[in-house]
Design a protein around this motif. Structure first.
Motif, PDB file in Angstrom:
ATOM      1  N   GLY A 212       0.784  -1.213   0.000  1.00 42.85           N
ATOM      2  CA  GLY A 212       0.000   0.000   0.000  1.00 42.85           C
ATOM      3  C   GLY A 212       0.817   1.265   0.000  1.00 42.85           C
ATOM      4  O   GLY A 212       0.300   2.336  -0.281  1.00 42.85           O
ATOM      5  N   GLY A 213       2.104   1.219   0.360  1.00 41.34           N
ATOM      6  CA  GLY A 213       2.882   2.437   0.459  1.00 41.34           C
ATOM      7  C   GLY A 213       4.091   2.394  -0.441  1.00 41.34           C
ATOM      8  O   GLY A 213       4.515   1.358  -0.939  1.00 41.34           O
ATOM      9  N   GLU A 242      -1.141   2.309 -12.532  1.00 43.19           N
ATOM     10  CA  GLU A 242      -2.321   2.669 -11.747  1.00 43.19           C
ATOM     11  C   GLU A 242      -2.042   2.522 -10.258  1.00 43.19           C
ATOM     12  O   GLU A 242      -2.400   3.388  -9.463  1.00 43.19           O
ATOM     13  N   ARG A 243      -1.377   1.429  -9.870  1.00 46.98           N
ATOM     14  CA  ARG A 243      -1.065   1.223  -8.454  1.00 46.98           C
ATOM     15  C   ARG A 243      -0.093   2.281  -7.954  1.00 46.98           C
ATOM     16  O   ARG A 243      -0.187   2.732  -6.812  1.00 46.98           O
ATOM     17  N   HIS A 244       0.839   2.668  -8.810  1.00 42.43           N
ATOM     18  CA  HIS A 244       1.802   3.701  -8.409  1.00 42.43           C
ATOM     19  C   HIS A 244       1.108   5.045  -8.210  1.00 42.43           C
ATOM     20  O   HIS A 244       1.423   5.786  -7.281  1.00 42.43           O
ATOM     21  N   ARG A 245       0.143   5.346  -9.080  1.00 49.16           N
ATOM     22  CA  ARG A 245      -0.615   6.590  -8.887  1.00 49.16           C
ATOM     23  C   ARG A 245      -1.400   6.543  -7.586  1.00 49.16           C
ATOM     24  O   ARG A 245      -1.493   7.548  -6.865  1.00 49.16           O
ATOM     25  N   SER A 246      -1.981   5.371  -7.294  1.00 44.76           N
ATOM     26  CA  SER A 246      -2.704   5.228  -6.030  1.00 44.76           C
ATOM     27  C   SER A 246      -1.772   5.463  -4.848  1.00 44.76           C
ATOM     28  O   SER A 246      -2.131   6.137  -3.874  1.00 44.76           O
ATOM     29  N   ALA A 247      -0.556   4.895  -4.926  1.00 44.44           N
ATOM     30  CA  ALA A 247       0.410   5.072  -3.846  1.00 44.44           C
ATOM     31  C   ALA A 247       0.796   6.541  -3.695  1.00 44.44           C
ATOM     32  O   ALA A 247       0.945   7.055  -2.580  1.00 44.44           O
ATOM     33  N   ALA A 248       0.948   7.239  -4.819  1.00 38.06           N
ATOM     34  CA  ALA A 248       1.315   8.652  -4.760  1.00 38.06           C
ATOM     35  C   ALA A 248       0.223   9.490  -4.106  1.00 38.06           C
ATOM     36  O   ALA A 248       0.501  10.474  -3.416  1.00 38.06           O
ATOM     37  N   LEU A 249      -1.031   9.092  -4.295  1.00 40.24           N
ATOM     38  CA  LEU A 249      -2.151   9.825  -3.700  1.00 40.24           C
ATOM     39  C   LEU A 249      -2.402   9.430  -2.245  1.00 40.24           C
ATOM     40  O   LEU A 249      -3.265  10.020  -1.596  1.00 40.24           O
ATOM     41  N   GLY A 250      -1.657   8.425  -1.767  1.00 41.45           N
ATOM     42  CA  GLY A 250      -1.833   8.009  -0.379  1.00 41.45           C
ATOM     43  C   GLY A 250      -2.258   6.565  -0.220  1.00 41.45           C
ATOM     44  O   GLY A 250      -2.556   6.122   0.892  1.00 41.45           O
ATOM     45  N   GLY A 251      -2.328   5.809  -1.339  1.00 38.96           N
ATOM     46  CA  GLY A 251      -2.688   4.403  -1.264  1.00 38.96           C
ATOM     47  C   GLY A 251      -4.169   4.176  -1.464  1.00 38.96           C
ATOM     48  O   GLY A 251      -4.972   5.117  -1.527  1.00 38.96           O
ATOM     49  N   LYS A 293       6.846  11.341 -11.845  1.00 36.24           N
ATOM     50  CA  LYS A 293       6.857  12.770 -11.531  1.00 36.24           C
ATOM     51  C   LYS A 293       5.424  13.273 -11.572  1.00 36.24           C
ATOM     52  O   LYS A 293       4.699  13.026 -12.541  1.00 36.24           O
ATOM     53  N   CYS A 294       4.986  13.952 -10.499  1.00 35.10           N
ATOM     54  CA  CYS A 294       3.606  14.438 -10.396  1.00 35.10           C
ATOM     55  C   CYS A 294       3.569  15.954 -10.525  1.00 35.10           C
ATOM     56  O   CYS A 294       4.391  16.658  -9.924  1.00 35.10           O
ATOM     57  N   LEU A 342      -5.256  16.486   0.321  1.00 31.41           N
ATOM     58  CA  LEU A 342      -4.593  15.835  -0.792  1.00 31.41           C
ATOM     59  C   LEU A 342      -3.707  16.822  -1.534  1.00 31.41           C
ATOM     60  O   LEU A 342      -2.613  16.484  -1.982  1.00 31.41           O
ATOM     61  N   ASP A 343      -4.167  18.055  -1.632  1.00 33.73           N
ATOM     62  CA  ASP A 343      -3.387  19.103  -2.272  1.00 33.73           C
ATOM     63  C   ASP A 343      -2.049  19.271  -1.550  1.00 33.73           C
ATOM     64  O   ASP A 343      -0.984  19.328  -2.168  1.00 33.73           O
ATOM     65  N   GLU A 344      -2.103  19.311  -0.226  1.00 30.46           N
ATOM     66  CA  GLU A 344      -0.876  19.458   0.564  1.00 30.46           C
ATOM     67  C   GLU A 344       0.036  18.248   0.396  1.00 30.46           C
ATOM     68  O   GLU A 344       1.265  18.382   0.315  1.00 30.46           O
ATOM     69  N   LYS A 345      -0.569  17.064   0.332  1.00 31.54           N
ATOM     70  CA  LYS A 345       0.230  15.842   0.183  1.00 31.54           C
ATOM     71  C   LYS A 345       0.956  15.821  -1.154  1.00 31.54           C
ATOM     72  O   LYS A 345       2.148  15.488  -1.230  1.00 31.54           O
TER      73      LYS A 345
END
Length: 356
Positions: A212-213, A242-251, A293-294, A342-345
C-alpha cells in the motif's frame, strides 16, 4: 540430507528391489508404485503440525481500485488470483521463475475443492493470504489449505479447505513435480482463527507483491501479468502505473476516503504509452521499479503523472506513459479542486517518486 529425506531414499530403494522381484519391471509401473508409497507415508505424517518454513507462508497485498467493482467491493475472482500468487511465494518465486525460463514449466491453480466467502475485501484493505502445506497428491499436484484475512481487524474473508496447484508445460500438459525442488511432504494446518502454526515472517517467506505504500515491498512480474511468451505486457504496465498513482495519492485507503468525501479520481487522458525495447529482456519473476513525476494542473483539478517502469537488474526503462487524472464530483460529473489534505500531500511529494 535430513533424516526424513534419507528415510525416503532408503524406502524407495527397497521398493525398487521389491518391484523387480515381483515382476514390476516397467518404469511406469515402478514409478506408480513409488508414488503410492510416498502418498501413504505423507498421509501418515498428517497428524502432526510442523513449524517448518516450507509448510506455512503468508503473502500480504493490498486491494486496489482495479480489484473492485463500482461499490468498492473486491471482485470474487481476484481471491483466486491472490491465492495463486501465495502458492508461488510459498514454493519460491525465484525458483518458479527459473523453471519457467529453463524448462517452460509454470505453477498454476487448477482446482478448489471448497471456498467460503465470509466477508468482502474492500478498496483500501490490507490483506494476508495464509497458506498451509498439505503435501502432494498422486499426480504430483501441490495441495494447500488457504485463508485470506483482513490485517486491520483480523476478520477472515475467505477460507479454502483445499486448493490444487500443479506445474504445466507450454502445451498445457501436467508435469511431474520438478526434480530441482524438494518434494513437500511436511503437513501443516490452519487453525480456526486463521493463525498458522510456525508462520513465517513476510520477509522470510519471499513475498513478492505490491503493497500500500511507496517502497514497502519488492515488485516482481507475476505469472498473471505476463503475456503468452512469459514477458511483460503493456496491459501489466498500465496496472503497475495505476497502483503507483494510487500510492502517490496516499494508497488505496486514500482513494476510499476520497470516495467517501464525494470525490473520484479518474484517468482523463493517457499519452506516450509504450513498451520500450528493454521490455523484451524482462521475464516472469524479474524485479521492477517504478518512477514517477507528479504535477498539479488546471487550478488543482488535475494531476499529471509522468511514469516509467524500470528493470531492477539493469536499470533500463522498459515502459512509460503519461496519465492525466482529474478530480470529479460523481453526481454532477464536473471537475472539482483536490481536497486540501490531498493538495498538501501532492505538493509535499519529491520531484521524482521511486517505488520500490
Amino acid at each position: 540430507s535430513d533424516p526424513l529425506t534419507l528415510q525416503y531414499k532408503l524406502m524407495m530403494a527397497a521398493w525398487e528391489d521389491a518391484a523387480f522381484f515381483c515382476g514390476f519391471t516397467g518404469p511406469a509401473r515402478r514409478r506408480a508404485l513409488l508414488t503410492s508409497l510416498l502418498a501413504i507415508v505423507s498421509c501418515r505424517q498428517g497428524a502432526a503440525l510442523t513449524s517448518s518454513s516450507s509448510a506455512c507462508s503468508t503473502l500480504r497485498t493490498s486491494v486496489y481500485i482495479e480489484d473492485t467493482d463500482a461499490y468498492g467491493i473486491a471482485y470474487f475472482a481476484n481471491y483466486a488470483r491472490w491465492m495463486e500468487r501465495a502458492a508461488l511465494s510459498l514454493v519460491g518465486m525465484d525458483k518458479c521463475a527459473t523453471l519457467f525460463r529453463e524448462a517452460a514449466l509454470l505453477l498454476q491453480l487448477e482446482a478448489i475443492d471448497s471456498i467460503k466467502y465470509s466477508a468482502a475485501a474492500r478498496l483500501g484493505d490490507e490483506i494476508s493470504v495464509r497458506s498451509a502445506l498439505l503435501g502432494l497428491d498422486l499426480h504430483d499436484a501441490l495441495l494447500l489449505q488457504m485463508q485470506l484475512v483482513r490485517d486491520a481487524d483480523g476478520q477472515q474473508l475467505v477460507s479454502c479447505t483445499r486448493a490444487r496447484f500443479s506445474f504445466s508445460t507450454r502445451a498445457g500438459k501436467s508435469a511431474p513435480w520438478p526434480g530441482v525442488l524438494a518434494r513437500p511432504v511436511a503437513i501443516a494446518e490452519l487453525s480456526p482463527t486463521g493463525i498458522l502454526s510456525g508462520e513465517v515472517p513476510e520477509s522470510a517467506a519471499g513475498t513478492a507483491d505490491i503493497g500500500g505504500g511507496l517502497g514497502s515491498r519488492v515488485l516482481r512480474l507475476q505469472a498473471d501479468e505476463v503475456n503468452g511468451h512469459g514477458r511483460l505486457s503493456l496491459h501489466a504496465a498500465f496496472r503497475y502505473f495505476e497502483r503507483h498513482r494510487s500510492a502517490a495519492l496516499g494508497g488505496p485507503a486514500a482513494l476510499a476516503a476520497l470516495q467517501a468525501d464525494g470525490v473520484q479520481v479518474v484517468v482523463g487522458r493517457v499519452r506516450k504509452a509504450e513498451l520500450l525495447p528493454a521490455a523484451r529482456e524482462v521475464l516472469l519473476g524479474d524485479a521492477l521499479s517504478l518512477r514517477c513525476k507528479c504535477t498539479l494542473r488546471g487550478r488543482r483539478m488535475q494531476v499529471l503523472f509522468d511514469q516509467w517502469l524500470v528493470c531492477g537488474s539493469t536499470g533500463r526503462p522498459v515502459a512509460r506513459a503519461e496519465a492525466l487524472c482529474a478530480f470529479i464530483d460523481p453526481l454532477s460529473q464536473k471537475l472539482v479542486p483536490a481536497p486540501s489534505w490531498l493538495d498538501e500531500k501532492l505538493q509535499a511529494l519529491p520531484e521524482v517518486l521511486v517505488f520500490p
